[in-house]
Design an enzyme around this catalytic site. Structure first.
Site, PDB file in Angstrom:
ATOM      1  N   LYS A   1       0.809  -1.225   0.000  1.00  0.00           N
ATOM      2  CA  LYS A   1       0.000   0.000   0.000  1.00  0.00           C
ATOM      3  C   LYS A   1       0.842   1.275   0.000  1.00  0.00           C
ATOM      4  O   LYS A   1       0.429   2.306  -0.500  1.00  0.00           O
ATOM      5  CB  LYS A   1      -0.947   0.000   1.191  1.00  0.00           C
ATOM      6  CG  LYS A   1      -1.996  -1.084   1.073  1.00  0.00           C
ATOM      7  CD  LYS A   1      -3.355  -0.602   1.501  1.00  0.00           C
ATOM      8  CE  LYS A   1      -4.433  -1.588   1.070  1.00  0.00           C
ATOM      9  NZ  LYS A   1      -4.290  -2.892   1.756  1.00  0.00           N
TER      10      LYS A   1
ATOM     11  N   GLU B   1      -9.692   6.875   3.306  1.00  0.00           N
ATOM     12  CA  GLU B   1     -10.580   5.926   3.973  1.00  0.00           C
ATOM     13  C   GLU B   1      -9.733   4.718   4.340  1.00  0.00           C
ATOM     14  O   GLU B   1      -8.702   4.459   3.725  1.00  0.00           O
ATOM     15  CB  GLU B   1     -11.714   5.497   3.030  1.00  0.00           C
ATOM     16  CG  GLU B   1     -11.383   4.318   2.091  1.00  0.00           C
ATOM     17  CD  GLU B   1     -10.290   4.589   1.064  1.00  0.00           C
ATOM     18  OE1 GLU B   1     -10.015   5.771   0.781  1.00  0.00           O
ATOM     19  OE2 GLU B   1      -9.691   3.624   0.561  1.00  0.00           O
TER      20      GLU B   1
ATOM     21  N   SER C   1       1.541  -9.959  -0.687  1.00  0.00           N
ATOM     22  CA  SER C   1       1.214  -8.532  -0.586  1.00  0.00           C
ATOM     23  C   SER C   1       1.580  -7.908   0.759  1.00  0.00           C
ATOM     24  O   SER C   1       1.823  -6.713   0.841  1.00  0.00           O
ATOM     25  CB  SER C   1      -0.274  -8.325  -0.873  1.00  0.00           C
ATOM     26  OG  SER C   1      -1.061  -9.144  -0.025  1.00  0.00           O
TER      27      SER C   1
HETATM   28  C1  LIG Z   1      -5.168  -3.941   1.626  1.00  0.00           C
HETATM   29  C2  LIG Z   1      -4.465  -5.206   1.394  1.00  0.00           C
HETATM   30  C3  LIG Z   1      -4.844  -6.104   0.362  1.00  0.00           C
HETATM   31  C4  LIG Z   1      -6.056  -5.889  -0.492  1.00  0.00           C
HETATM   32  O1  LIG Z   1      -6.012  -4.755  -1.315  1.00  0.00           O
HETATM   33  P1  LIG Z   1      -5.759  -4.808  -2.869  1.00  0.00           P
HETATM   34  O2  LIG Z   1      -6.091  -3.452  -3.329  1.00  0.00           O
HETATM   35  O3  LIG Z   1      -6.674  -5.857  -3.441  1.00  0.00           O
HETATM   36  O4  LIG Z   1      -4.342  -5.173  -3.076  1.00  0.00           O
HETATM   37  C5  LIG Z   1      -4.090  -7.239   0.159  1.00  0.00           C
HETATM   38  N1  LIG Z   1      -3.026  -7.530   0.936  1.00  0.00           N
HETATM   39  C6  LIG Z   1      -2.632  -6.716   1.938  1.00  0.00           C
HETATM   40  C7  LIG Z   1      -1.443  -7.100   2.755  1.00  0.00           C
HETATM   41  C8  LIG Z   1      -3.328  -5.539   2.209  1.00  0.00           C
HETATM   42  O5  LIG Z   1      -2.936  -4.739   3.210  1.00  0.00           O
END
Ligand SMILES: *Cc1c(COP(=O)(O)O)cnc(C)c1O
Length: 395
Positions: free
Chosen positions: A89, A111, A377
């Site tokens: 993010k 948000e 992620s």
């Molecule tokens: C917020 C988040 C997501 C989901 O958001 P996307 O916009 O679909 O990437 C996925 N993995 C993590 C670690 C997150 O913090």
């Protein structure tokens, strides 16, 4: 087939900018200026330097040997979990705040659901000395107290939202309301590839650094710049969009999106928006939406707070609708098992969201010579309470 956004902000029939009149000027200006600013050498330099020295990029492309042996294929993990603040993010938050500054904006709003995007935005605002207000559903502020404290320590003001179910959807509505009242000095940092055009494209481009690096790293490590498969989890869809971006038109690469099935796609406790959603409009764009017969939004459910959004980025609606992505729905149980497995095989505790991507290995088999790249992620620190609840000791 073209998978990129067109002049009007559409991916096929999905996307657009369905916004209240009062925001028209703001969104129009953003649409006119975002590409010009993002592509200027000066901006690029500033963005690249922060990515390297502040976020810690490039994030490693790690060959997961024991996981690969377990599934009889070759698996690389793109380590977004090693970024500053623990997820992908931050890439987008830095990009948008830099952009806002160049547009003369002096106040940032955002948000947040689980709080990850709020923390990333508050972090960048502290770094740049800009006031920051984060809207968060009251239910979420109670579930995610640690992230609320982090945002406050970073100098942001967290405003609990008490309308609706008091979760992400309601926080988003409130942020839009704020932007309507403060259109001239404020930039609204959206946390995923959702919202009115140009947000989905802008956020995708900031996250595209993920696939840019995958291409270079694969070239270096494997002698070929593309994998056979890319796998990512999809909440709003930003880490997946960034992972897929440079390969969208490369048909040699198969794209797999993992969404959250919750308790199962045949139950009401689910967040499988692409599989179960119907065409509708949410937060400014036309996409798949979880809704009932009357068009009322159905509250989604997943064990993972980052994946329970009732919409999906319009790019992903188009990719799924045109068959470019294979969409798999991974249940809470499968994601939790996958988290435990990665932890024991590789010594990496993944975020619950990322565990849904790992759950794909329970659905799908790959050939021994396949090159599979999965985007991890985020890291699992924020999910330890959930893991502790689900994995009793001595087990
Ligand atoms: C917020 C988040 C997501 C989901 O958001 P996307 O916009 O679909 O990437 C996925 N993995 C993590 C670690 C997150 O913090």
């Amino acid at each position: 087939m073209n998978y990129h956004v067109n002049e009007e902000g559409y991916y096929g029939e999905f996307g657009g900018a369905y916004i209240p009149e009062i925001l028209h000027g703001n969104v129009e200006r953003l649409k006119r200026e975002y590409l010009q600013i993002m592509e200027s050498p000066d901006f690029r330099r500033e963005f690249d330097a922060l990515m390297r020295d502040y976020v810690g990029r490039p994030s490693p492309l790690y060959y997961a040997k024991r996981l690969s042996e377990k599934y009889g294929t070759r698996i690389y993990l793109k380590r977004e979990d090693l970024n500053h603040t623990g997820a992908h993010k931050i890439n987008n938050a830095i990009g948008q705040v830099l952009l806002a500054r160049r547009m003369g904006k002096t106040r940032i709003i955002a948000e947040t659901g689980a709080g990850q995007h709020g923390v990333a935005t508050a972090t960048v605002c502290a770094l740049m000395g800009i006031p920051c207000v984060v809207y968060m559903g009251k239910t979420d502020t109670e579930r995610q107290r640690l992230n609320v404290r982090k945002m406050e320590m970073l100098g942001a003001e967290v405003r609990p939202v008490t309308s609706g179910n008091m979760t992400l959807k309601d926080a988003t509505n409130e942020a839009i309301r704020d932007w309507c009242c403060n259109p001239s000095d404020t930039h609204y940092v959206i946390g995923s590839v959702v919202g009115p055009h140009p947000y989905p494209d802008m956020v995708t481009r900031f996250q595209a650094i993920i696939s840019e690096e995958i291409r270079e790293q694969l070239q270096q490590q494997e002698g070929r710049g593309y994998p056979d498969y890319l796998i990512a989890c999809v909440g709003g869809g930003s880490n997946a969009a960034g992972t897929f971006y440079h390969y969208l038109n490369d048909e040699r690469v198969k794209l797999v999106a993992a969404e959250a099935a919750g308790m199962g796609v045949n139950t009401t406790e689910t967040a499988a928006t692409i599989l179960l959603g119907k065409r509708g409009i949410i937060h400014g764009s036309r996409t798949f939406v979880m809704q009932d017969e009357d068009g009322q939004i159905i509250e989604p459910y997943s064990v993972s707070a980052g994946l329970d959004y009732p919409g999906i980025g319009p790019l992903h609606a188009h990719l799924a609708d045109s068959g470019r992505t294979e969409v798999l729905a991974v249940t809470d149980r499968q994601a939790l098992d996958a988290a435990k497995e990665l932890t024991l095989l590789e010594g990496i505790i993944p975020a619950l969201e990322s565990s849904h991507a790992l759950g794909v290995f329970q659905h799908k088999t790959f050939r021994p010579d396949n090159l599979v790249v999965l985007t991890l992620s985020g890291r699992g620190d924020k999910d330890m309470e959930t893991y502790i609840d689900h994995f009793p000791q001595h087990q």
